[in-house]
Design a protein around this motif. Structure first.
Motif, PDB file in Angstrom:
ATOM      1  N   ILE A  59       0.812   0.574   0.585  1.00 39.05           N
ATOM      2  CA  ILE A  59       2.172   0.186   0.952  1.00 39.05           C
ATOM      3  C   ILE A  59       2.515   0.816   2.292  1.00 39.05           C
ATOM      4  CG2 ILE A  59       4.604   0.297   0.284  1.00 39.05           C
ATOM      5  CD1 ILE A  59       3.585   0.464  -2.657  1.00 39.05           C
ATOM      6  N   VAL A  60       2.909  -0.040   3.231  1.00 40.96           N
ATOM      7  CA  VAL A  60       3.290   0.408   4.565  1.00 40.96           C
ATOM      8  C   VAL A  60       4.720  -0.056   4.816  1.00 40.96           C
ATOM      9  CG1 VAL A  60       2.764   0.313   7.024  1.00 40.96           C
ATOM     10  CG2 VAL A  60       0.903   0.176   5.350  1.00 40.96           C
ATOM     11  N   CYS A  61       5.627   0.886   4.983  1.00 41.80           N
ATOM     12  CA  CYS A  61       7.023   0.565   5.276  1.00 41.80           C
ATOM     13  C   CYS A  61       7.231   0.643   6.785  1.00 41.80           C
ATOM     14  CB  CYS A  61       7.955   1.537   4.562  1.00 41.80           C
ATOM     15  SG  CYS A  61       7.752   1.527   2.769  1.00 41.80           S
ATOM     16  N   THR A  62       7.971  -0.328   7.313  1.00 39.23           N
ATOM     17  CA  THR A  62       8.136  -0.391   8.760  1.00 39.23           C
ATOM     18  C   THR A  62       9.462  -1.041   9.131  1.00 39.23           C
ATOM     19  OG1 THR A  62       7.041  -1.023  10.809  1.00 39.23           O
ATOM     20  CG2 THR A  62       6.976  -2.627   9.010  1.00 39.23           C
ATOM     21  N   CYS A  63       9.832  -0.889  10.375  1.00 38.10           N
ATOM     22  CA  CYS A  63      11.025  -1.541  10.906  1.00 38.10           C
ATOM     23  C   CYS A  63      10.827  -1.773  12.402  1.00 38.10           C
ATOM     24  CB  CYS A  63      12.261  -0.682  10.663  1.00 38.10           C
ATOM     25  SG  CYS A  63      13.786  -1.448  11.225  1.00 38.10           S
ATOM     26  N   ARG A  64      10.710  -3.036  12.776  1.00 36.05           N
ATOM     27  CA  ARG A  64      10.609  -3.433  14.191  1.00 36.05           C
ATOM     28  C   ARG A  64       9.427  -2.806  14.923  1.00 36.05           C
ATOM     29  NH1 ARG A  64      16.760  -2.204  15.386  1.00 36.05           N
ATOM     30  NH2 ARG A  64      17.657  -3.669  13.939  1.00 36.05           N
ATOM     31  N   ARG A  65       8.271  -2.754  14.291  1.00 31.57           N
ATOM     32  CA  ARG A  65       7.094  -2.147  14.927  1.00 31.57           C
ATOM     33  C   ARG A  65       5.865  -3.017  14.688  1.00 31.57           C
ATOM     34  NH1 ARG A  65       7.592   4.055  15.239  1.00 31.57           N
ATOM     35  NH2 ARG A  65       5.389   4.013  14.751  1.00 31.57           N
ATOM     36  N   ALA A  66       5.980  -4.294  14.975  1.00 29.48           N
ATOM     37  CA  ALA A  66       4.912  -5.254  14.678  1.00 29.48           C
ATOM     38  C   ALA A  66       3.589  -4.886  15.336  1.00 29.48           C
ATOM     39  CB  ALA A  66       5.343  -6.654  15.110  1.00 29.48           C
ATOM     40  N   GLU A  67       3.621  -4.446  16.575  1.00 28.98           N
ATOM     41  CA  GLU A  67       2.384  -4.100  17.276  1.00 28.98           C
ATOM     42  C   GLU A  67       1.692  -2.913  16.609  1.00 28.98           C
ATOM     43  OE1 GLU A  67       1.444  -2.338  21.600  1.00 28.98           O
ATOM     44  OE2 GLU A  67       2.522  -4.260  21.611  1.00 28.98           O
ATOM     45  N   ILE A  68       2.468  -1.954  16.150  1.00 26.39           N
ATOM     46  CA  ILE A  68       1.903  -0.772  15.495  1.00 26.39           C
ATOM     47  C   ILE A  68       1.377  -1.133  14.105  1.00 26.39           C
ATOM     48  CG2 ILE A  68       2.506   1.494  14.561  1.00 26.39           C
ATOM     49  CD1 ILE A  68       4.316   1.796  17.052  1.00 26.39           C
TER      50      ILE A  68
END
Length: 92
Positions: free
Chosen positions: A5-14
């Motif tokens: 599970i990877v949580c993210t916000c506005r970091r598509a490239e990363i």
């Protein structure tokens, strides 16, 4: 199976980098759940991976995002990763 599970916000490239490092894993018994707290479809890289990958929306905040991941995980083991992690090939 392991649910990663990877949580993210506005970091598509990363997020693409962590998914690329998952693609190089020597073990294939895992799925990746990308939990986006903002426009999750924009987090999706234009690449298809050889492992199951799902992109799911979540309310803002790390705890609610992790809870969405847990509710949708299919694995008997769960691993939470930061969205900027690049893994060694034998991590899973």
């Amino acid at each position: 199976m392991v649910s990663i599970i990877v949580c993210t916000c506005r970091r598509a490239e990363i997020v693409a980098r962590v998914l690329d490092s998952l693609e190089k894993q020597s073990h294939r018994g895992f799925e990746a759940l990308i939990i986006g707290t903002d426009k999750v479809e924009e987090q999706r890289p234009p690449v298809e991976y050889t492992f199951p990958t799902r992109f799911l929306p979540s309310p803002k905040g790390l705890a609610p995002a992790r809870n969405v991941g847990l509710r949708n995980a299919n694995g008997s083991l769960v691993c939470f990763l930061d969205d900027d992690v690049e893994l060694e090939t034998d991590f899973v």
